[in-house]
Write a protein that holds these residues in place. Structure first.
Motif, PDB file in Angstrom:
ATOM      1  N   ALA A 136       0.826  -1.208   0.000  1.00 52.21           N
ATOM      2  CA  ALA A 136       0.000   0.000   0.000  1.00 52.21           C
ATOM      3  C   ALA A 136       0.858   1.255   0.000  1.00 52.21           C
ATOM      4  CB  ALA A 136      -0.935   0.000   1.212  1.00 52.21           C
ATOM      5  N   LEU A 137       2.044   1.176   0.614  1.00 51.20           N
ATOM      6  CA  LEU A 137       2.940   2.335   0.643  1.00 51.20           C
ATOM      7  C   LEU A 137       3.338   2.732  -0.776  1.00 51.20           C
ATOM      8  CD1 LEU A 137       4.572   4.330   2.339  1.00 51.20           C
ATOM      9  CD2 LEU A 137       6.418   2.635   2.408  1.00 51.20           C
ATOM     10  N   PHE A 138       3.558   1.743  -1.626  1.00 55.85           N
ATOM     11  CA  PHE A 138       3.905   2.028  -3.025  1.00 55.85           C
ATOM     12  C   PHE A 138       2.790   2.808  -3.705  1.00 55.85           C
ATOM     13  CE2 PHE A 138       3.421   0.732  -7.480  1.00 55.85           C
ATOM     14  CZ  PHE A 138       4.609   1.233  -8.003  1.00 55.85           C
ATOM     15  N   PHE A 139       1.547   2.358  -3.517  1.00 58.73           N
ATOM     16  CA  PHE A 139       0.422   3.021  -4.180  1.00 58.73           C
ATOM     17  C   PHE A 139       0.047   4.330  -3.486  1.00 58.73           C
ATOM     18  CE2 PHE A 139      -0.150  -1.323  -5.781  1.00 58.73           C
ATOM     19  CZ  PHE A 139      -0.245  -1.033  -7.128  1.00 58.73           C
ATOM     20  N   LEU A 140       0.598   4.547  -2.290  1.00 55.88           N
ATOM     21  CA  LEU A 140       0.407   5.828  -1.621  1.00 55.88           C
ATOM     22  C   LEU A 140       1.401   6.869  -2.136  1.00 55.88           C
ATOM     23  CD1 LEU A 140      -1.615   6.658   0.603  1.00 55.88           C
ATOM     24  CD2 LEU A 140       0.207   6.344   2.274  1.00 55.88           C
ATOM     25  N   ILE A 141       2.570   6.405  -2.540  1.00 50.72           N
ATOM     26  CA  ILE A 141       3.603   7.298  -3.075  1.00 50.72           C
ATOM     27  C   ILE A 141       3.397   7.555  -4.570  1.00 50.72           C
ATOM     28  CG2 ILE A 141       6.086   7.504  -3.532  1.00 50.72           C
ATOM     29  CD1 ILE A 141       6.579   5.911  -0.978  1.00 50.72           C
ATOM     30  N   LEU A 142       2.857   6.563  -5.266  1.00 48.63           N
ATOM     31  CA  LEU A 142       2.686   6.661  -6.715  1.00 48.63           C
ATOM     32  C   LEU A 142       1.960   7.933  -7.171  1.00 48.63           C
ATOM     33  CD1 LEU A 142       3.135   5.149  -9.428  1.00 48.63           C
ATOM     34  CD2 LEU A 142       0.874   4.132  -9.097  1.00 48.63           C
TER      35      LEU A 142
END
Length: 508
Positions: free
Chosen positions: A62-68
């Protein structure tokens, strides 16, 4: 430069198929395989779990899609989200955009949605996650799509089996699909119609305005849209070439084009670049620091939404639905206490999908309005299998904690009670051994008491009457489900105070 957006449909098809592969394989027994990647990668669900003190290392997805969104805006909505793809696929492709007051309000609506979600999150209510697109799509697939596939596959197999040369092939295919599309008994869920109607409403909104749900109402879209305001890259317009024909505005799926085609509301742009495909002057491209147009809520609207959210959160957190002892509500083994369960459960239905006996069902009002569509044990549909602990493995939020099988077998979720006005040994003066024989507890939670009685003819007979040992009964419900008494079982499982799931958690 490769124009990746021209392959957007292929990305969407790939992630949709990947979603269904994961969900299709979410069946008993899972072993050590974890298949909840889409839901764990959901930043909204991950934030809700973290605020309530639940951490899983898989939430790093989820962190990846929060930064994306800080780099590529709402690319998740345009390339990954299976719900968005279905809406885009089945909805209209173009629409007329009239600059009405309603449109101006809808443009500002996502920020209000986000405020409401954060407010409910802080009040310990996950009710808003019922509208999360990944939860909604997973729930609809579990409750509606897979039961349909189960019935359709059985029917096709029965028809093809009538053709003698195909019988061997049908048998082979049936063995492969058993437990995947074909189950021991046909899948059946209560509230199927409600779940289907919710899904159809979301789809139907697109026929009023293209992708209206994604534009204005989706809670995950509201979160990603807010972060996308700060995106470094996006849609860039060469102002020297733009003729302001507004063809780009007419095809934009999320209504993100502003200022006569020159500006972009980055909180909406999903980088589909349909605008670039219709631009007659090739004035639109992907680039750094696009010209942005942002709509902010007025102070009055902000205070109004905040006030309504606070009141809603207060009434939900203090409502009778938080008093589980007022209802015969039985949660799965490993379920958190009721307050924490309502704060965590995203109503995705994965626990129902993986349940091998179909005992887990979406609840309507058993837990009050706040608990709608959360999982509960319904022993009219099945029982909790002695050899299964899969629901805790697939729960993406921690509402159902994973219990090792030995611990799960010790978790008391209910207790069986015998109705002597219906039980065969009491009413018909005949022996019935079903409940005791099927009880999975090694020392048996049900025993027979031999008594001598007179039957209606006045003859003395010896009858074995069942009794429940409350200390041993775990409330699995196999006795209730298999009771031979017609219409209503003579033995019923009632809710008890559960052993706290935290005390049963596996030690590292």
């Amino acid at each position: 430069m490769v124009k990746i957006y021209r392959y957007r449909t292929y990305f969407q098809i790939f992630f949709l198929l990947l979603f269904f592969v994961f969900l299709t394989l979410t069946v008993w027994p899972l072993g050590q395989v974890y298949l909840g990647a889409f839901l764990l990668a959901n930043p909204l669900i991950a934030m809700n779990s973290l605020i309530n003190g639940v951490w899983k290392w898989e939430m790093l997805l989820a962190l990846f899609f929060l930064i994306l969104p800080l780099f590529l805006g709402r690319a998740f909505c345009g390339y990954v989200c299976p719900m968005g793809f279905i809406i885009d696929l089945l909805g209209p492709k173009r629409q007329n955009l009239s600059k009405t007051r309603s449109r101006e309000f809808l443009i500002k609506l996502p920020i209000y949605i986000l405020i409401a979600c954060i407010g409910l999150m802080l009040f310990g209510s996950a009710l808003y996650l019922i509208f999360d697109p990944l939860s909604l799509f997973t729930r609809t697939s579990t409750v509606v799509v897979y039961p349909f596939l189960d019935i359709a596959t059985r029917l096709a197999g029965d028809i093809l089996y009538l053709i003698r040369p195909l019988q061997g092939m049908v048998d082979a295919v049936t063995n492969i699909l058993s437990g995947v599309f074909i189950f021991q008994k046909p899948l059946s869920y209560q509230l199927q119609f409600l779940v289907l109607i919710m899904f159809l409403i979301v789809l139907g909104l697109s026929f009023w305005t293209r992708r209206l749900w994604c534009r204005h109402l989706c809670p995950l879209g509201a979160l990603l849209g807010f972060l996308s305001r700060f995106s470094l890259f996006g849609r860039v317009v060469d102002e020297s070439r733009c003729i302001k024909c507004l063809k780009c505005e007419s095809v934009c799926p999320l209504d993100s084009i502003r200022e006569d085609g020159l500006g972009t509301d980055k909180s909406r742009c999903q980088l589909s670049f349909e605008c670039a495909e219709v631009c007659p002057e090739n004035a639109i491209s992907f680039g750094l620091k696009p010209r942005k147009a942002i709509y902010n809520p007025s102070r009055r609207a902000f205070l109004t939404v905040t006030g309504i959210t606070i009141l809603s959160g207060f009434f939900l957190s203090t409502s009778i639905s938080r008093k589980e002892q007022d209802f015969n509500l039985i949660r799965p083994p490993g379920g958190q206490d009721e307050n924490m369960f309502l704060a965590l459960c995203c109503r995705c239905g994965q626990c129902m999908k993986v349940c091998p006996t179909n005992v887990l069902q979406p609840s309507l009002l058993a837990a009050g309005l706040e608990g709608i569509l959360t999982p509960q044990m319904n022993y009219d549909y099945g029982y909790c299998d002695w050899s299964c602990n899969e629901c805790g493995k697939v729960c993406p939020t921690g509402a159902i904690e994973y219990l090792p099988l030995i611990k799960k077998r010790e978790a008391q979720i209910g207790r069986a009670y015998i109705d002597r006005n219906r039980c065969i040994p009491w009413t018909d003066f005949k022996n019935c051994l079903v409940c005791e024989e099927l009880c999975p507890i090694p020392d048996k939670a049900i025993f027979f008491e031999e008594v001598k009685v007179k039957n209606p003819e006045g003859k003395k007979i010896t009858i074995k009457r069942p009794q429940v040992i409350s200390e041993r009964c775990i409330g699995c419900g196999i006795c209730q489900f298999n009771c031979p008494v017609s219409y209503q079982s003579a033995i019923t499982v009632r809710a008890t105070r559960k052993i706290p799931a935290a005390s049963l958690r596996a030690k590292p």
